[in-house]
Scaffold this motif. Structure first.
Motif, short mmCIF file in Angstrom:
data_model
loop_
_atom_site.label_atom_id
_atom_site.label_comp_id
_atom_site.label_asym_id
_atom_site.label_seq_id
_atom_site.Cartn_x
_atom_site.Cartn_y
_atom_site.Cartn_z
N LEU A 1 7.00 2.72 -6.29
CA LEU A 1 5.90 2.56 -5.36
C LEU A 1 6.37 2.26 -3.95
CD1 LEU A 1 3.49 0.42 -7.53
CD2 LEU A 1 3.44 2.88 -7.16
N GLY A 2 7.51 1.63 -3.80
CA GLY A 2 7.92 1.16 -2.49
C GLY A 2 7.04 -0.03 -2.10
N SER A 3 6.98 -0.34 -0.84
CA SER A 3 6.12 -1.44 -0.36
C SER A 3 4.69 -0.94 -0.28
CB SER A 3 6.58 -1.90 1.02
OG SER A 3 7.88 -2.44 0.94
N ILE A 4 3.77 -1.71 -0.84
CA ILE A 4 2.35 -1.33 -0.80
C ILE A 4 1.52 -2.52 -0.39
CG2 ILE A 4 2.60 0.49 -2.52
CD1 ILE A 4 1.39 -1.41 -4.59
N ARG A 5 0.34 -2.23 0.11
CA ARG A 5 -0.61 -3.27 0.50
C ARG A 5 -1.21 -3.90 -0.75
NH1 ARG A 5 -3.31 0.98 2.42
NH2 ARG A 5 -5.20 0.08 1.58
N PRO A 6 -1.65 -5.15 -0.68
CA PRO A 6 -2.30 -5.80 -1.83
C PRO A 6 -3.51 -5.02 -2.34
CG PRO A 6 -1.76 -7.44 -0.17
CD PRO A 6 -1.48 -6.09 0.45
N GLU A 7 -4.26 -4.41 -1.44
CA GLU A 7 -5.43 -3.63 -1.85
C GLU A 7 -5.02 -2.42 -2.68
OE1 GLU A 7 -4.73 -4.28 1.42
OE2 GLU A 7 -6.13 -5.92 1.78
N ALA A 8 -3.91 -1.81 -2.30
CA ALA A 8 -3.41 -0.66 -3.06
C ALA A 8 -2.92 -1.09 -4.44
CB ALA A 8 -2.30 0.05 -2.29
N ALA A 9 -2.29 -2.25 -4.51
CA ALA A 9 -1.84 -2.78 -5.81
C ALA A 9 -3.04 -3.05 -6.71
CB ALA A 9 -1.03 -4.05 -5.60
N LEU A 10 -4.10 -3.59 -6.15
CA LEU A 10 -5.31 -3.85 -6.93
C LEU A 10 -5.92 -2.54 -7.41
CD1 LEU A 10 -7.43 -5.79 -8.03
CD2 LEU A 10 -8.57 -5.68 -5.82
N MET A 11 -5.96 -1.53 -6.54
CA MET A 11 -6.51 -0.23 -6.92
C MET A 11 -5.69 0.37 -8.07
SD MET A 11 -7.11 3.23 -4.66
CE MET A 11 -5.39 3.46 -4.31
N LEU A 12 -4.37 0.29 -7.98
CA LEU A 12 -3.51 0.82 -9.02
C LEU A 12 -3.72 0.08 -10.34
CD1 LEU A 12 -1.28 2.74 -9.88
CD2 LEU A 12 0.38 1.06 -9.05
N GLU B 1 -1.91 9.23 -0.78
CA GLU B 1 -0.66 9.19 -0.03
C GLU B 1 -0.64 8.08 1.01
OE1 GLU B 1 1.79 12.14 2.90
OE2 GLU B 1 0.72 13.03 1.21
N THR B 2 -1.78 7.82 1.63
CA THR B 2 -1.82 6.75 2.63
C THR B 2 -1.74 5.37 1.99
OG1 THR B 2 -4.24 6.76 2.60
CG2 THR B 2 -3.16 8.12 4.27
N ASP B 3 -2.19 5.25 0.75
CA ASP B 3 -2.12 3.96 0.06
C ASP B 3 -0.73 3.68 -0.50
OD1 ASP B 3 -4.86 3.14 0.36
OD2 ASP B 3 -5.38 4.71 -1.07
N PHE B 4 0.02 4.73 -0.80
CA PHE B 4 1.35 4.59 -1.38
C PHE B 4 2.37 5.44 -0.60
CE2 PHE B 4 -1.80 4.20 -4.80
CZ PHE B 4 -1.50 2.93 -5.27
N PRO B 5 2.68 5.03 0.64
CA PRO B 5 3.54 5.86 1.47
C PRO B 5 4.98 5.99 0.94
CG PRO B 5 3.12 3.76 2.53
CD PRO B 5 2.24 3.83 1.32
N GLY B 6 5.46 5.05 0.15
CA GLY B 6 6.82 5.11 -0.36
C GLY B 6 6.91 5.66 -1.77
N LEU B 7 5.85 6.29 -2.26
CA LEU B 7 5.78 6.77 -3.63
C LEU B 7 6.80 7.88 -3.89
CD1 LEU B 7 3.98 6.47 -6.21
CD2 LEU B 7 2.69 8.42 -5.36
N THR B 8 7.64 7.67 -4.90
CA THR B 8 8.60 8.69 -5.32
C THR B 8 8.66 8.72 -6.84
OG1 THR B 8 10.47 7.13 -5.27
CG2 THR B 8 10.07 8.42 -3.27
N ALA B 9 9.04 9.86 -7.37
CA ALA B 9 9.18 10.02 -8.82
C ALA B 9 10.64 10.31 -9.13
CB ALA B 9 8.29 11.15 -9.30
N ASP B 10 11.06 9.87 -10.30
CA ASP B 10 12.44 10.06 -10.71
C ASP B 10 12.50 9.97 -12.23
OD1 ASP B 10 15.17 10.40 -10.56
OD2 ASP B 10 15.53 8.62 -9.34
N VAL B 11 13.66 10.18 -12.80
CA VAL B 11 13.88 9.97 -14.23
C VAL B 11 15.12 9.12 -14.40
CG1 VAL B 11 12.77 12.10 -15.01
CG2 VAL B 11 15.18 12.12 -14.47
#
Length: 67
Positions: free
Chosen positions: A22-33, A2-12
């Motif tokens: 994902l919303g805005s994420i840090r480069p480190e979080a993008a690499l982890m994903l 949750e701290t790595d992806f604070p804007g995370l939402t799911a939808d259809v």
């Protein structure tokens, strides 16, 4: 996560396909994903290759395959 992806939402979408925003994420979080996705695809591919190889081996051993 949750701290790595604070804007995370799911939808259809209108077709019912799942979407993840994902919303805005840090480069480190993008690499982890990206690493998690590659790891999952590698495992899925290996599983598919194993299943295909097992099927081919069984077909070669089958007496009806020789006919």
């Amino acid at each position: 996560m949750e701290t790595d992806f604070p804007g995370l939402t799911a939808d259809v979408n209108v077709s019912g396909d799942g979407l993840v925003r994902l919303g805005s994420i840090r480069p480190e979080a993008a690499l982890m994903l990206a690493e998690l996705i590659v790891s999952g695809l590698t495992a899925e591919t290996a599983s598919h290759v194993d299943t295909t190889a097992e099927g081919a081996m069984a077909a070669r051993r089958s007496p009806s395959a020789a006919a």
